[in-house]
Structure formats: structure tokens, C-alpha cells
Design a protein around this motif. Structure first.
Motif, PDB file in Angstrom:
ATOM      1  N   UNK A  37     -30.978  51.292  -0.574  1.00 36.94           N
ATOM      2  CA  UNK A  37     -31.914  50.497   0.222  1.00 36.94           C
ATOM      3  C   UNK A  37     -32.562  49.344  -0.502  1.00 36.94           C
ATOM      4  N   UNK A  38     -32.351  49.231  -1.804  1.00 41.35           N
ATOM      5  CA  UNK A  38     -32.925  48.127  -2.567  1.00 41.35           C
ATOM      6  C   UNK A  38     -32.226  46.818  -2.176  1.00 41.35           C
ATOM      7  N   UNK A  39     -33.035  45.768  -1.902  1.00 42.85           N
ATOM      8  CA  UNK A  39     -32.477  44.459  -1.537  1.00 42.85           C
ATOM      9  C   UNK A  39     -32.323  43.598  -2.790  1.00 42.85           C
ATOM     10  N   UNK A  40     -31.128  43.057  -2.986  1.00 44.12           N
ATOM     11  CA  UNK A  40     -30.867  42.115  -4.070  1.00 44.12           C
ATOM     12  C   UNK A  40     -30.957  40.711  -3.470  1.00 44.12           C
ATOM     13  N   UNK A  41     -31.976  39.929  -3.827  1.00 41.67           N
ATOM     14  CA  UNK A  41     -32.210  38.651  -3.154  1.00 41.67           C
ATOM     15  C   UNK A  41     -31.040  37.687  -3.292  1.00 41.67           C
ATOM     16  N   UNK A  42     -30.747  36.980  -2.199  1.00 43.14           N
ATOM     17  CA  UNK A  42     -29.722  35.948  -2.185  1.00 43.14           C
ATOM     18  C   UNK A  42     -30.344  34.559  -2.146  1.00 43.14           C
ATOM     19  N   UNK A  43     -29.537  33.536  -1.829  1.00 49.02           N
ATOM     20  CA  UNK A  43     -30.010  32.146  -1.920  1.00 49.02           C
ATOM     21  C   UNK A  43     -30.829  31.675  -0.719  1.00 49.02           C
ATOM     22  N   UNK A  44     -30.924  32.495   0.328  1.00 51.70           N
ATOM     23  CA  UNK A  44     -31.565  32.023   1.563  1.00 51.70           C
ATOM     24  C   UNK A  44     -32.981  32.564   1.764  1.00 51.70           C
ATOM     25  N   UNK A  45     -33.591  33.042   0.685  1.00 54.66           N
ATOM     26  CA  UNK A  45     -34.953  33.563   0.791  1.00 54.66           C
ATOM     27  C   UNK A  45     -35.973  32.469   0.489  1.00 54.66           C
ATOM     28  N   UNK A  46     -37.143  32.590   1.094  1.00 52.63           N
ATOM     29  CA  UNK A  46     -38.241  31.669   0.823  1.00 52.63           C
ATOM     30  C   UNK A  46     -39.484  32.486   0.511  1.00 52.63           C
ATOM     31  N   UNK A  47     -40.407  31.887  -0.206  1.00 54.95           N
ATOM     32  CA  UNK A  47     -41.690  32.534  -0.476  1.00 54.95           C
ATOM     33  C   UNK A  47     -42.557  32.404   0.777  1.00 54.95           C
TER      34      UNK A  47
END
Length: 399
Positions: A37-47
Motif C-alpha cells: 500500500x505504500x505509494x512511490x511518488x511519480x512525476x505528476x504530483x504537486x504540493x
């Protein structure tokens, strides 16, 4: 090491979805989610720009980068049409409204002792997230939140929700309070003083007996095209001026140079008055105060707009009426306009400009139109409810 799955899209309610259909809260296309269930962040995330994100129900998608947000709005329309097997010529790139541009909002306030919480409801609950910042609302609307806390500390009933409706009009902010008890001289004076101090365009209160306008220095207005409309309290307007402009532009392109146009579910005239120059327009609307405002504006401007107070669910225009027009504009409520669409499908109106705030009901209606010989030429997705899963659109059908 755990295996991971790629998040490919955002579902209608804002969850990320993997290729095999697994829903993951808070995930964004391009992220990977591990088996644990851990999410590995990709390039489409924003703060997320707001401290209330994750608790407030006003925004679900602040963690999504701009390009992925535009893709979500676009793909919601594509997915809805695919779900109904409706062929479409082109789905255009989505147009998004900017931060701090929402010009209307319905909030809730709750007084506990002398403390007043005011804001949007928390996600999937009746809890109110006390709004201390908001990257969504026009600054002029947000500027009233702190003063409203002070006002409601004196006039809101304890532990009973109060509806707080805010809308930006030409003269300033309109404020509607529902569920307050503004009895007695002190309360009446407090409301008058508040309206004057904040230069409100209108202050209206519903104490349980219907809406009373307590403050209105001059009739509040909005302008569509070159026509000024005196609008009733909290009249329905598009959520942002940019969103309205995008939809009006799409409708104008859709109807082209059609000589006579029908605007069905016309409201206070967003489309009818914006496209009326040089052509005859028939406008039908079921809400009596809205159609009265539209009629008054058209008469004052000597615009060629004929209005009718008409319930289009119970009495839709039939083909013999529809065939008089070169184009029909349709802007129904969220549930769509199945009764009217059935009549349109049987008519020979050359062009339909359909404006929708619900891709699912739009796709259902589009299926009926296409089955009876209309072609869905293009759809323009519009994301004026920024960072939310609420998607709007304008489309052109031709026959």
C-alpha cells in the motif's frame, strides 16, 4: 522487495487506479503503489497549496500537477462517452480555471459557545472544516470569512448549522444567510452594520420564513454580452468568470451563424444574452425569478429575446416547435434533460449546443441523440471547479 503497480488514471471520485482496477486513495497517474500500500511518488504530483487539504471537502485533487489535472478533466468526458459507446469527432483539451477564481460558494457555519466554525464540509461527512485559508475562492469572498465568524457568534443559533452563501456580483459580494435568528434591534443593527462596513452588494437572510433582503443599496447586477441583468438572490451563475467565458465561447462556436436560436434551461440569461446580438432568441426556464430577471433585462436592452416560464421536464418543446430554430442551446441540471432530449432526437434542428455539469448524464443523453441521427462533432471539457472531481463541458451535435 515488494512488487509495485503503476497508477494509470484518476477515477471519478478522485482515487488513483491501477491497470488491473485497484483503487488507491491519494495516488496520481505515474505513481507506483507497492503491494503493502505504500505509494512511490511519480512525476505528476504537486504540493497541495492549502493546509486543509485532505480534511476539507472543497478540493479532492490539490496533490495533482496541472497537466495531470487537465488530463483528468479531459478523460472524465472521454470515459463517460466510451461507457455509453457514443462516437465523438474530437474531445478538445480541457480548460481549467485558475486558483482564487471561484466567485460563488455555499459554506456551512456552526456556533458552539462563542466559537464559530465556517467552511466547507469535511470529505464524506457533516463535520465543518474551519476555513483559515482557501486557494479556491476569490480573495474578496475569503476576506469575509473572519468577519463573518464575529457576526455569527452573536446571531447564529447554538449547535444548529447556518448556510452561508457568497457570490461576487458587479457591485460587490452578495451574502445570503439561512438559518440565523436575527430577532431584535441589536441583531438587525449588527447585520446592517456588517453589510455597510463590507460594502456588500446585497445581504439576504432566511430565518425560516423565506428569504428577506435586508441590504441592497442598488439592484445587484451581472452582465452577459452587452446586457445588464438585475439578478435575484444567489441566482445561478457559472462558478468562475473564466469558466463562463469558456462555455460561452464554445456555445458561440457551436451555433455559428444560426439565425433563430432556442436557449432551454436559460437561467438568468448566461447564453441567451451572450449570443443574442443580431439574431432572435427564444429562452425557456422553469424558475420564475430567473426568467423574470432575464425578461426584464431583455426588455430594457430591447434585445430580440422572447422569454417563457416553462417547466421543460413536464412540458418539453416538441419537434414542431424545435424545428423552427437553426440551433438549440441546452444547459440542464446535473440529472440531464432526458424528456427534452427525446423530443430533440426526433426533431430536425440542425445544431445542438449542449452544456453539461455532469459527464455521465451528458453521455446518456448523447447516446439518445446519436441513435436518432445526430453526430457528436466535438466536446470542450471545462474544469472550473478546480481541484475537484466536478467536470463541466460544452458540446456540438449536428444533423
Amino acid at each position: 522487495m515488494s512488487n509495485s503497480a503503476l497508477i494509470e488514471r484518476i477515477a471519478a471520485r478522485g482515487d488513483g487506479v491501477t491497470g488491473d482496477g485497484r483503487h488507491v486513495a491519494g495516488a496520481v497517474p505515474g505513481d507506483r503503489v507497492r503491494d503493502d500500500g505504500i505509494i512511490i511518488p511519480g512525476p505528476n504530483r504537486a504540493e497541495p497549496p492549502c493546509r486543509h487539504f485532505g480534511k476539507c471537502g472543497g478540493c479532492e485533487l490539490q496533490h495533482v500537477a496541472e497537466s495531470a489535472l487537465a488530463d483528468f478533466v479531459h478523460d472524465r468526458v472521454v470515459g463517460a462517452l466510451a461507457g455509453q459507446d457514443v462516437p465523438v469527432g474530437e474531445v478538445l483539451p480541457a480548460q481549467l480555471s485558475a486558483p482564487q477564481s471561484r466567485r460563488r460558494a455555499a459554506l456551512t457555519a456552526l456556533r458552539t459557545g462563542k466559537q464559530v466554525a465556517i467552511g466547507f464540509n469535511a470529505a464524506q461527512s457533516n463535520q465543518i472544516v474551519d476555513m483559515r485559508e482557501c486557494p479556491l475562492l476569490l480573495p474578496e469572498l475569503f476576506a469575509l470569512i473572519a468577519p463573518l465568524r464575529d457576526l455569527l457568534a452573536d446571531i447564529a443559533p447554538p449547535r444548529r448549522p447556518v448556510k452561508v452563501k457568497l457570490q461576487m456580483l458587479d457591485q460587490g459580494v452578495e451574502l445570503v444567510l439561512e438559518g440565523v435568528k436575527a430577532e431584535g434591534l441589536d441583531a438587525a443593527m449588527a447585520l446592517q452594520d456588517f453589510a455597510g462596513a463590507h460594502a456588500l452588494a446585497r445581504l439576504a437572510v432566511d430565518q425560516g420564513y423565506g428569504l428577506e433582503t435586508l441590504w441592497q443599496p442598488e439592484p445587484p447586477t451581472v452582465v452577459f454580452g452587452d446586457v445588464t441583468v438585475e439578478v435575484p438572490p444567489f441566482a445561478f451563475l457559472q462558478a468562475t468568470t473564466a469558466g463562463q467565458a469558456a462555455l460561452v465561447d464554445a456555445v458561440t462556436r457551436a451555433i455559428g451563424d444560426a439565425g433563430a436560436v432556442a436557449d432551454l434551461f436559460a437561467g438568468v440569461g448566461t447564453f441567451a444574452l451572450s449570443i443574442q446580438q443580431g439574431r432572435k432568441v427564444y429562452a425557456a426556464e422553469g424558475a420564475r425569478d430567473a426568467i423574470a430577471a432575464l425578461m426584464g433585462a431583455a426588455n430594457r436592452a430591447r434585445a430580440l429575446v422572447a422569454t417563457e416560464h416553462r417547466d421543460l421536464f413536464r412540458r418539453p418543446l416538441i419537434p414542431a416547435e424545435l424545428n423552427r430554430f437553426g440551433a438549440v442551446i441546452l444547459d440542464p441540471p446535473r440529472a440531464g434533460a432526458e424528456e427534452q432530449v427525446v423530443q430533440l432526437a426526433a426533431a430536425d434542428t440542425p445544431v445542438i449546443a449542449y452544456v453539461s455539469c455532469n459527464p455521465a448524464s451528458f453521455a446518456r443523453d448523447a447516446k439518445l441523440l446519436v441513435a436518432d441521427g445526430y453526430t457528436l462533432d466535438w466536446v470542450q471539457p471545462v474544469g472550473q471547479f478546480r481541484w475537484s472531481t466536478h467536470v463541466e463541458l460544452a458540446a456540438r451535435f449536428s444533423k
